[in-house]
Scaffold this active site. Structure first.
Site, PDB file in Angstrom:
ATOM      1  N   ASP A  15       0.880  -1.174   0.000  1.00 27.91           N
ATOM      2  CA  ASP A  15       0.000   0.000   0.000  1.00 27.91           C
ATOM      3  C   ASP A  15       0.914   1.219   0.000  1.00 27.91           C
ATOM      4  O   ASP A  15       1.459   1.595   1.040  1.00 27.91           O
ATOM      5  CB  ASP A  15      -0.888  -0.017   1.246  1.00 27.91           C
ATOM      6  CG  ASP A  15      -1.841   1.167   1.283  1.00 27.91           C
ATOM      7  OD1 ASP A  15      -2.302   1.589   0.206  1.00 27.91           O
ATOM      8  OD2 ASP A  15      -2.109   1.669   2.389  1.00 27.91           O
TER       9      ASP A  15
ATOM     10  N   GLU B 255      -1.337  -1.333  -4.983  1.00 25.62           N
ATOM     11  CA  GLU B 255      -2.563  -0.554  -5.162  1.00 25.62           C
ATOM     12  C   GLU B 255      -2.419   0.410  -6.333  1.00 25.62           C
ATOM     13  O   GLU B 255      -1.395   1.078  -6.486  1.00 25.62           O
ATOM     14  CB  GLU B 255      -2.908   0.221  -3.888  1.00 25.62           C
ATOM     15  CG  GLU B 255      -4.240   0.953  -3.990  1.00 25.62           C
ATOM     16  CD  GLU B 255      -4.605   1.692  -2.718  1.00 25.62           C
ATOM     17  OE1 GLU B 255      -5.793   1.978  -2.533  1.00 25.62           O
ATOM     18  OE2 GLU B 255      -3.702   1.983  -1.919  1.00 25.62           O
TER      19      GLU B 255
ATOM     20  N   ASP C 188      -2.372   0.934   6.989  1.00 27.26           N
ATOM     21  CA  ASP C 188      -1.515   0.736   5.815  1.00 27.26           C
ATOM     22  C   ASP C 188      -1.062  -0.728   5.708  1.00 27.26           C
ATOM     23  O   ASP C 188      -1.072  -1.310   4.623  1.00 27.26           O
ATOM     24  CB  ASP C 188      -0.296   1.657   5.894  1.00 27.26           C
ATOM     25  CG  ASP C 188      -0.690   3.111   6.046  1.00 27.26           C
ATOM     26  OD1 ASP C 188      -0.914   3.773   5.029  1.00 27.26           O
ATOM     27  OD2 ASP C 188      -0.795   3.570   7.194  1.00 27.26           O
TER      28      ASP C 188
END
Length: 216
Positions: free
Chosen positions: A38, A98, A171
């Protein structure tokens, strides 16, 4: 000025988890280690998952922290250096990252794009194949709906990956969710990572049906 790598808290290694998973036996899907990421220029979450077919277990997770007071170029340098250490320590075979979401905050989207660029450089240097996933795809794959709440997705990730202690930040949880999404998609796409956007319960039902047909 120094560009030393960040010093994250010691990563969690899940007790009792084979690491890596035992080698595949004939007729079974090979074991694969996936690194979920992430990205961010101040916080980067990462999570390592071992998988075999649709079965997945968390191995480790953590967060790289880059001081907001540093210029962006130095934060990216620290990000890259810290991520190289993660890759060298945990030796993943594939990565899930992501995708950039272009909302109303153009500056945030640009910063996220810069972080993704640094991440992809490190992964390319390590020879890792990278698959990008939009946030709603991850939610749908893990929680069964593209609008599933963050809390629901996190709770499902912790349970499905048998994480004994919840990650300290969202996260790291998001990174584990990315890795889990990749595991389930690749299991139903012949290892390509481009499988259908299905929730784990649906995927497991499909797997059971296929196994039953093979036994006949």
């Amino acid at each position: 000025m120094s560009t030393r790598p960040p010093h994250p808290a010691p990563p969690l290694r899940v007790p009792g988890v084979p690491w890596p998973l035992a080698p595949s036996t004939q007729g079974r899907t090979p074991a694969v280690r996936v690194l979920g990421i992430d990205p961010g220029t101040r916080l980067l979450g990462w999570g390592v998952v071992d998988s075999q077919g649709t079965q997945a277990r968390a191995v480790a997770h953590g967060v790289l922290r880059m001081p907001a007071s540093l210029p962006i170029e130095q934060r990216l340098a620290r990000l890259a250096s810290g991520l190289r250490e993660v890759v060298q320590q945990w030796k993943p075979q594939e990565a899930a990252l992501e995708e950039v979401f272009f909302g109303h905050d153009t500056r945030a989207a640009v910063r996220l794009g810069e972080a993704r660029g640094a991440v992809m450089l490190v992964l390319a240097e390590a020879g890792l194949p990278v698959t990008g996933y939009a946030n709603n795809v991850v939610k749908k794959a893990v929680g069964g709906a593209g609008r599933a709440s963050k809390g629901r997705v996190q709770a499902l990730v912790w349970r499905m990956l048998a994480v004994p202690d919840a990650p300290a930040t969202a996260d790291a949880s998001d990174a584990l969710a990315l890795a889990l999404c990749h595991v389930h998609r690749r299991a139903f796409a012949g290892g390509s990572g481009q499988g259908p956007d299905l929730a784990p319960r649906v995927l497991e039902a499909i797997a059971r049906a296929r196994a039953a047909r093979r036994r006949k």
